[in-house]
Design a protein around this motif. Structure first.
Motif, mmCIF file in Angstrom:
data_model
loop_
_atom_site.group_PDB
_atom_site.id
_atom_site.type_symbol
_atom_site.label_atom_id
_atom_site.label_comp_id
_atom_site.label_asym_id
_atom_site.label_seq_id
_atom_site.Cartn_x
_atom_site.Cartn_y
_atom_site.Cartn_z
ATOM 1 N N THR A 68 -60.937 34.887 -22.100
ATOM 2 C CA THR A 68 -62.172 34.693 -22.883
ATOM 3 C C THR A 68 -62.405 33.229 -23.265
ATOM 4 N N PHE A 69 -61.335 32.566 -23.725
ATOM 5 C CA PHE A 69 -61.521 31.202 -24.237
ATOM 6 C C PHE A 69 -61.685 30.180 -23.112
ATOM 7 N N TYR A 70 -61.525 30.625 -21.869
ATOM 8 C CA TYR A 70 -61.622 29.701 -20.734
ATOM 9 C C TYR A 70 -62.908 29.901 -19.934
ATOM 10 N N ARG A 71 -63.748 30.811 -20.356
ATOM 11 C CA ARG A 71 -64.972 31.111 -19.609
ATOM 12 C C ARG A 71 -65.909 29.913 -19.623
ATOM 13 N N THR A 76 -73.797 30.543 -23.028
ATOM 14 C CA THR A 76 -75.003 30.868 -22.280
ATOM 15 C C THR A 76 -75.345 32.348 -22.410
ATOM 16 N N THR A 77 -74.356 33.176 -22.754
ATOM 17 C CA THR A 77 -74.661 34.577 -23.011
ATOM 18 C C THR A 77 -75.079 34.716 -24.472
ATOM 19 N N SER A 78 -75.803 35.777 -24.787
ATOM 20 C CA SER A 78 -76.397 35.870 -26.125
ATOM 21 C C SER A 78 -75.347 36.113 -27.200
ATOM 22 N N ASP A 79 -74.353 36.944 -26.901
ATOM 23 C CA ASP A 79 -73.328 37.219 -27.903
ATOM 24 C C ASP A 79 -72.020 36.564 -27.499
ATOM 25 N N ILE A 80 -71.292 36.096 -28.489
ATOM 26 C CA ILE A 80 -70.018 35.460 -28.187
ATOM 27 C C ILE A 80 -69.016 36.530 -27.760
ATOM 28 N N GLN A 81 -68.192 36.202 -26.781
ATOM 29 C CA GLN A 81 -67.236 37.167 -26.245
ATOM 30 C C GLN A 81 -66.043 37.306 -27.171
ATOM 31 N N LEU A 82 -65.572 38.524 -27.335
ATOM 32 C CA LEU A 82 -64.392 38.722 -28.169
ATOM 33 C C LEU A 82 -63.160 38.876 -27.274
ATOM 34 N N MET B 1 -69.569 40.976 -33.744
ATOM 35 C CA MET B 1 -70.322 39.791 -34.175
ATOM 36 C C MET B 1 -70.295 39.639 -35.691
ATOM 37 N N LEU B 2 -70.277 38.413 -36.164
ATOM 38 C CA LEU B 2 -70.359 38.197 -37.604
ATOM 39 C C LEU B 2 -71.783 38.510 -38.065
ATOM 40 N N SER B 3 -71.895 38.982 -39.308
ATOM 41 C CA SER B 3 -73.225 39.335 -39.813
ATOM 42 C C SER B 3 -73.955 38.110 -40.367
ATOM 43 N N VAL B 4 -73.304 36.966 -40.380
ATOM 44 C CA VAL B 4 -73.919 35.766 -40.979
ATOM 45 C C VAL B 4 -73.986 34.629 -39.963
ATOM 46 N N LYS B 5 -74.859 33.673 -40.230
ATOM 47 C CA LYS B 5 -74.970 32.508 -39.348
ATOM 48 C C LYS B 5 -74.126 31.351 -39.878
ATOM 49 N N HIS B 6 -73.927 31.338 -41.195
ATOM 50 C CA HIS B 6 -73.094 30.314 -41.822
ATOM 51 C C HIS B 6 -71.930 31.012 -42.525
ATOM 52 N N LEU B 7 -70.830 30.313 -42.727
ATOM 53 C CA LEU B 7 -69.816 30.853 -43.642
ATOM 54 C C LEU B 7 -69.920 30.052 -44.931
ATOM 55 N N LEU B 8 -70.762 30.550 -45.837
ATOM 56 C CA LEU B 8 -70.973 29.829 -47.094
ATOM 57 C C LEU B 8 -69.994 30.323 -48.150
ATOM 58 N N TYR B 299 -65.053 29.446 -33.880
ATOM 59 C CA TYR B 299 -65.372 30.093 -32.603
ATOM 60 C C TYR B 299 -66.465 31.150 -32.785
ATOM 61 N N LEU B 300 -66.298 32.016 -33.785
ATOM 62 C CA LEU B 300 -67.255 33.114 -33.971
ATOM 63 C C LEU B 300 -68.628 32.590 -34.382
ATOM 64 N N LEU B 301 -68.669 31.532 -35.193
ATOM 65 C CA LEU B 301 -69.971 30.997 -35.617
ATOM 66 C C LEU B 301 -70.636 30.185 -34.510
ATOM 67 N N SER B 302 -69.851 29.671 -33.573
ATOM 68 C CA SER B 302 -70.448 28.848 -32.513
ATOM 69 C C SER B 302 -71.377 29.688 -31.643
ATOM 70 N N GLY B 303 -71.163 30.987 -31.614
ATOM 71 C CA GLY B 303 -72.021 31.870 -30.823
ATOM 72 C C GLY B 303 -73.374 32.083 -31.454
ATOM 73 N N LYS B 304 -73.533 31.652 -32.700
ATOM 74 C CA LYS B 304 -74.794 31.867 -33.414
ATOM 75 C C LYS B 304 -75.801 30.763 -33.121
ATOM 76 N N ARG B 305 -75.436 29.870 -32.210
ATOM 77 C CA ARG B 305 -76.259 28.704 -32.006
ATOM 78 C C ARG B 305 -77.560 29.015 -31.268
ATOM 79 N N ASP B 306 -77.508 30.009 -30.389
ATOM 80 C CA ASP B 306 -78.686 30.292 -29.555
ATOM 81 C C ASP B 306 -79.918 30.654 -30.372
ATOM 82 N N ASN B 307 -79.678 31.274 -31.519
ATOM 83 C CA ASN B 307 -80.819 31.679 -32.352
ATOM 84 C C ASN B 307 -81.580 30.471 -32.902
ATOM 85 N N ILE B 308 -80.930 29.321 -32.837
ATOM 86 C CA ILE B 308 -81.505 28.148 -33.492
ATOM 87 C C ILE B 308 -82.596 27.518 -32.634
ATOM 88 N N GLU B 309 -82.298 27.441 -31.313
ATOM 89 C CA GLU B 309 -83.167 26.610 -30.485
ATOM 90 C C GLU B 309 -84.442 27.325 -30.044
#
Lengths: 178, 309
Positions: A68-71, A76-82, B1-8, B299-309
């Protein structure tokens, strides 16, 4: 949906793959087997069991690798991979590594797996075993050394491997997606 | 997925979020045992560590976590910046973001500063401590370290001891532990325990010995002299005498409890050296787990970036 391999054909194919491995690696004294998470390990579990029976060697080094961490598509995918678990409790330095995954498609998973593998040490060589090779759909120059079944597919199709342990049946199917 | 975009703050996240962060941290902890303690997941991400207040552990821990995820890291500390020339918080952060930074880790002396910032910028924000309010990653790594030693925290007895009034660690710990089902007691001198804290679902105890007898884990907090603007106890010596955790006191209990401390320790005040350095103390495990927890959060919050742009 079309069946590519039924229960009996799948058993025969697995037997052949296991024998091919033994042919090339003798008693596995300098060879380790690594399955790719999450679905590749269902295949590698079976292969390892068969190889143990054929070689009468119960001490084959067998690990599980999560990539996962090497993809290359983390953002680019909508949800982050677990991630799933990585379990490699032996040294791969100087060993011959057999990577195992169920379906080879674009080759990107294998590219990630090789990157992940190198972080554990410098193997003497890496080979690739796959159950199904979707040829002509490669995006990277990657080729399997052991292939169970070769199939020509188009992008909208999906190859799914079902396992008794997980899905309640042994079967390989080709699914047409809209 | 985390339910938040920030960890405040921990107040805003769910028990499921906490479980997901812990699960992901397990994977990163395993990465940290490898010969190459690094993965390339976030090589397309730049993180700014913006610290308006001093920090050693938290900043180092965040920086290591980000680097071990392959991210680019820029560090900023208020003392050596234009903040001393009078630049506002929003201007400072907007300027940093204009340099294409994707995520901000911020510590600020004003409670609520990260919430204020979250309303004005698009990047994900991780709160690394705001005033006397929250310090979410510390609470996560504390709970993660407890869980590692004593298993599921549901029903476990946790005592938080010391300066509850000025401690963001205490507040985040209370939110986190109660969300995980633990029973929490806060203990300390009456002047350092806020009124109405019982409304958060915690017990209050003014006697240290009783609190220690009750608990499975004691999280001992630092006396924050820099935040005390009026005297709240007479001398440090008196505080150490009544609320300092000592070897003899631990030996007088009929059980072995775990001792934690978020650091930096005032040795001889809230914690004696013969406790801090003993086998019961898991202070260095906390620091080790801190990197894995922060890797998971980033790592988990970095996936929330797409919603921004």
């Amino acid at each position: 949906m079309k069946t590519l391999l039924n229960n009996i054909q799948l058993q025969l194919t697995l037997q052949r793959l296991a024998h091919q491995l033994v042919e090339n690696h003798n008693n596995f004294s300098n060879t380790v087997i690594i399955g790719i998470q999450p679905r590749g390990i269902l295949l590698s579990d079976r292969i390892v069991k068969m190889v143990k029976t054929i070689t009468c060697n119960n001490n084959i080094s067998y690990g599980k690798l999560d990539i996962t961490f090497y993809r290359d598509d983390v953002h680019t995918t909508s949800d982050i991979q677990l991630p799933s678990e990585t379990d490699i409790s032996f040294n791969i330095e100087g060993k011959r590594v057999i990577l195992i995954d169920d379906v080879l498609h674009t080759g990107r998973t294998i590219r990630s797996a090789m990157d992940a593998l190198i972080d554990f040490g410098r193997p003497a060589g890496v080979e690739l075993l796959v159950l199904v090779d979707r040829r002509f759909s490669r995006e990277l120059p990657i080729h399997p050394d052991y292939t169970g079944y070769t199939v020509d597919t188009i992008l909208t199709q999906k190859v799914k491997v079902y396992w008794q342990e997980k899905d309640g049946k042994d079967e390989v199917v080709l699914i047409d997606k809209k | 997925m985390l339910s938040v975009k920030h960890l405040l703050g921990i107040r805003e996240i769910t028990a499921e979020d906490i479980a997901l962060i812990f699960r992901t941290a397990d994977n990163f902890k395993q990465v940290l045992q490898r010969p190459i303690k690094k993965v390339p997941s976030l090589r397309d991400t730049t993180v700014a560590n913006v610290f308006f207040e001093n920090s050693t552990r938290t900043r180092l821990s965040f920086e290591l976590a980000e680097k071990r995820l392959g991210a680019d890291v820029v560090n900023f500390s208020a003392s050596s910046s234009s903040v001393s020339k009078g630049e506002t918080l929003i201007d400072t952060v907007k300027n940093i973001l204009a340099m294409k930074v994707d995520m901000v880790v911020m510590r600020h002396a004003a409670s609520g500063a990260p919430w204020f910032l979250a309303n004005h910028i698009n990047a994900s924000i991780i709160n690394a401590g705001d005033g006397t309010n929250e310090h979410p990653t510390q609470a996560l790594l504390d709970a993660y370290s407890m869980r590692e030693k004593i298993g599921d925290l549901n029903g476990k007895h946790i005592a938080i001891i010391g300066d509850i009034m000025h401690s963001r660690v205490a507040l985040s710990n209370i939110y986190c532990l109660t969300k995980l089902g633990a029973k929490v007691t806060v203990a300390g001198p009456p002047t350092l325990i806020p009124k109405h804290i019982q409304s958060m679902g915690v017990r209050v105890e003014y006697n240290l010995k009783k609190a220690l007898e009750w608990c499975d884990v004691a999280n001992v907090l630092r006396i924050q002299l820099e935040r005390q603007h009026k005297p709240l106890f007479s001398t440090l010596r008196e505080y150490a005498l009544y609320y300092g955790v000592s070897r003899s006191m631990l030996d007088s209990l009929n059980k072995e409890i775990l001792i934690m401390h978020p650091g930096p320790i005032n040795r001889g005040v809230e914690l004696n050296s013969d406790v801090a350095d003993s086998g019961q103390s898991i202070i260095l495990d906390q620091v080790e787990n801190g990197v894995a927890i922060r890797m998971a959060v980033v790592y988990l919050l970095s996936g929330k970036r797409d919603n921004i742009e």
